[in-house]
Design an enzyme around this catalytic site. Structure first.
Site, PDB file in Angstrom:
ATOM      1  N   CYS A 158       0.871  -1.178   0.000  1.00 24.24           N
ATOM      2  CA  CYS A 158       0.000   0.000   0.000  1.00 24.24           C
ATOM      3  C   CYS A 158       0.908   1.227   0.000  1.00 24.24           C
ATOM      4  CB  CYS A 158      -0.980  -0.029   1.165  1.00 24.24           C
ATOM      5  SG  CYS A 158      -0.194   0.088   2.784  1.00 24.24           S
TER       6      CYS A 158
HETATM    7  O1  LIG Z   1      -1.643   3.136   2.469  1.00 22.49           O
HETATM    8  S1  LIG Z   1      -1.524   3.195   3.914  1.00 22.49           S
HETATM    9  O2  LIG Z   1      -2.444   2.275   4.576  1.00 22.49           O
HETATM   10  O3  LIG Z   1      -0.163   2.955   4.359  1.00 22.49           O
HETATM   11  S2  LIG Z   1      -1.931   4.998   4.454  1.00 22.49           S
END
Ligand SMILES: O=S(=O)([O-])[S-]
Length: 131
Positions: A84
């Site tokens: 992510c």
């Molecule tokens: O994409 S995240 O969950 O690290 S903010």
């Protein structure tokens, strides 16, 4: 600690998280890097070469080894590294995948931004997610 802190700590307690260089080595050895970042982030910041983009809302169906909608390259013994932005939501996602029968699921510590900060290769972003 808040409830989300507890949830995150529980998720990470079962993960052998990969730092960027380690993730790159695992990828060279056949690990699948799965990018769950929103399109806007991928477009603006780029993507990890060789990664597969899977929408977060489709992740479990594409990665669970017994799902009829899984990606063909996913096997029960696959190593899968979820990515992510900064390595938070990826921990929750990777823990889900482990519960679904993918013990080789983990995530990228620090997310895509740690990969970029480590000076590792980046491709142009905006790749369409797998359908
Ligand atoms: O994409 S995240 O969950 O690290 S903010």
């Amino acid at each position: 600690m808040s409830a989300i802190d507890d949830l995150l700590a529980a998720a990470r307690s079962g993960l052998d998280r990969a730092e960027p260089e380690q993730a790159q080595r695992l990828q060279r050895d056949g690990a699948l890097i799965v990018d769950i970042r929103p399109h806007v982030n991928r477009l603006e910041e780029g993507e990890i070469p060789g990664s597969v983009v899977v929408e977060r809302i489709h992740l479990e169906w594409r990665l669970a080894p017994d799902s009829e909608w899984r990606l063909p390259e996913v096997k029960p013994d696959s190593t899968v590294i979820v990515v992510c932005n900064e390595g938070y939501s990826s921990s929750l996602a990777a823990a889900d995948l482990r519960r679904l029968g993918l013990p080789g699921a983990t995530d990228l510590e620090g997310g895509f931004r740690a990969w970029r900060s480590a000076g590792l290769p980046i491709r142009e972003g905006g790749t369409p997610a797998v359908p």
